[in-house]
Design a protein around this motif. Structure first.
Motif, PDB file in Angstrom:
ATOM      1  N   ARG A 158       0.831  -1.210   0.000  1.00 36.62           N
ATOM      2  CA  ARG A 158       0.000   0.000   0.000  1.00 36.62           C
ATOM      3  C   ARG A 158       0.862   1.255   0.000  1.00 36.62           C
ATOM      4  O   ARG A 158       0.593   2.204  -0.736  1.00 36.62           O
ATOM      5  CB  ARG A 158      -0.946   0.008   1.204  1.00 36.62           C
ATOM      6  N   GLU A 159       1.896   1.273   0.837  1.00 34.22           N
ATOM      7  CA  GLU A 159       2.793   2.439   0.909  1.00 34.22           C
ATOM      8  C   GLU A 159       3.491   2.697  -0.422  1.00 34.22           C
ATOM      9  O   GLU A 159       3.780   3.842  -0.766  1.00 34.22           O
ATOM     10  CB  GLU A 159       3.845   2.234   2.000  1.00 34.22           C
ATOM     11  N   GLN A 160       3.779   1.629  -1.162  1.00 39.67           N
ATOM     12  CA  GLN A 160       4.465   1.746  -2.452  1.00 39.67           C
ATOM     13  C   GLN A 160       3.487   1.938  -3.615  1.00 39.67           C
ATOM     14  O   GLN A 160       3.910   1.993  -4.768  1.00 39.67           O
ATOM     15  CB  GLN A 160       5.316   0.490  -2.700  1.00 39.67           C
ATOM     16  N   HIS A 161       2.190   2.019  -3.300  1.00 40.14           N
ATOM     17  CA  HIS A 161       1.143   2.171  -4.317  1.00 40.14           C
ATOM     18  C   HIS A 161       1.220   1.060  -5.361  1.00 40.14           C
ATOM     19  O   HIS A 161       1.094   1.303  -6.563  1.00 40.14           O
ATOM     20  CB  HIS A 161       1.208   3.552  -4.986  1.00 40.14           C
TER      21      HIS A 161
END
Length: 95
Positions: free
Chosen positions: A69-72
């Motif tokens: 999620r943080e790295q999309h």
């Protein structure tokens, strides 16, 4: 021990991979362009696209979900350091 067929699309190489091993272990040996920085599932450098065989990899962990999620990351992307091989045929490439 059961084996799976793991193909690295970026280099056109297929290897026989024991179930329970992680994709990154075989990526290194095969010379694939999937890079890594930590092996702990926390940095996100080893994101890979799962082209085929999504169902033949372990489910994502809470830590992996957070990093993706943080790295999309896209829908069919995983961390090679976390994705365990369950069997069957799997095709991956660097993201």
């Amino acid at each position: 021990m059961a084996k799976a067929e793991l193909t690295f699309k970026d280099i056109g190489k297929t290897v026989s991979a024991p179930t329970g091993t992680r994709v990154i272990e075989h990526s290194e040996k095969a010379g694939s362009g999937i890079v890594y920085g930590c092996r702990e599932g926390d940095c996100g450098t080893c994101i890979m696209d799962v082209v085929e065989g999504w169902e033949n990899l372990s489910q994502t962990s809470i830590v992996e979900d957070r990093v993706l999620r943080e790295q999309h990351a896209g829908r069919h992307q995983r961390l090679a350091c976390q994705a365990q091989i369950l069997g069957g045929k799997i095709v991956v490439k660097p993201a």
